[in-house]
Design a protein around this motif. Structure first.
Motif: not given
Length: 300
Positions: A285-298
């Protein structure tokens, strides 16, 4: 991209937690349908199981079933978390007032979990068979003699057809429904509360980590009886037609286990389950949340 990020997050967690999955599987099969105190306990607890497996089977045995475990995690959680992420991004989990709906969150988690688990069921069955394989002096449960994932899938498919490959799939669904709905509902709810209470700075990775830790505890408590029954359904010996010889289904497995081994028999391996499910839930869940955050940020 949501499905890809979800699958990769689950695979990242799986690499670290697969040894605990091996330990959990064997502890759940130990003393199967035998009254407490009437069988030899090869694995007294999580730590003793690690030492025993490493000493008798070799350290490499602690990563048994890694290939099907990674494939299952990619398929199952790619679909489960990806679907849930799309539903969440679409705003379907919140009420008109903007508050998270716990019933919608639990329902979305359960439906997403069913889709992923049913598709990945043959891989999960083979994973269970491979992780249960052990030297005769510490073997528990039925022992299949598979040489690897592809050989196992081919052999089962040739002997029993598609029905054989999906044996135990329906019995495994209550495990996934309970685990997935509990996990995603508690994760989203805890994140929502922590954000409202401003415990951590906005967008901090600590919010996702704390929410995942709470979710891990809830999942283990809710899911373990169904997990024990599911492991035994997948691993039971079969007749020439591919029909299980020990259990008729998930309810029969739960009843037989409770009747023969007592209520604690339904919670066998709960320590290993937490040590495995806890970190796996937290990491995925941590990896999932962080990957999504990075994806939407960029991408915005």
């Amino acid at each position: 991209m949501d499905f890809l990020m979800s699958g990769l997050a689950a695979c990242g967690a799986c690499v670290f937690t697969n040894p605990l999955e091996v330990v959990k599987t064997r502890m759940q099969l130990q003393g199967e349908l035998q009254a407490p105190g009437t069988y030899q306990r090869h694995y007294r607890n999580v730590f003793h199981a690690f030492i025993t497996i490493g000493k008798v089977d070799g350290l490499a045995a602690l990563q048994k079933g890694l290939a099907p475990a990674l494939l299952y995690q990619f398929l199952m959680n790619g679909i489960r978390l990806g679907t849930y992420g799309l539903v969440e991004a679409g705003g379907y989990l919140h009420t008109a007032e903007g508050n998270l709906s716990h019933s919608r969150s639990a329902a979305a988690g359960a439906v997403a979990g069913i889709m992923g688990a049913y598709l990945g069921s043959p891989i999960y069955m083979v994973k269970t068979h491979l992780q249960a394989q052990a030297a005769s002096e510490i073997a528990v449960g039925h022992q299949y003699k598979h040489q690897g994932m592809f050989q196992a899938l081919t052999e089962i498919g040739q002997k029993h057809g598609l029905v054989g490959l999906w044996r135990g799939a329906l019995g495994g669904l209550p495990r996934v429904i309970t685990g997935s709905s509990t996990q995603l509902c508690t994760f989203s709810s805890t994140k929502d509360l922590l954000s409202q209470w401003e415990v951590f700075p906005p967008q901090s990775w600590k919010v996702a980590l704390a929410a995942a830790m709470v979710s891990g505890i809830a999942v283990v408590l809710a899911m373990t009886p169904f997990d024990v029954a599911s492991t035994r359904l997948y691993n039971q010996p079969t007749d020439a037609q591919g029909k299980g010889l020990m259990y008729r289904g998930i309810l029969d497995a739960l009843l037989q286990t409770a009747r023969t081994e007592g209520i604690f028999g339904m919670y066998k391996g709960i320590g290993a389950s937490y040590f495995r499910l806890g970190p796996h839930t937290i990491l995925s869940l941590f990896f999932w949340d962080q990957l999504r955050s990075l994806y939407y940020m960029y991408t915005k």
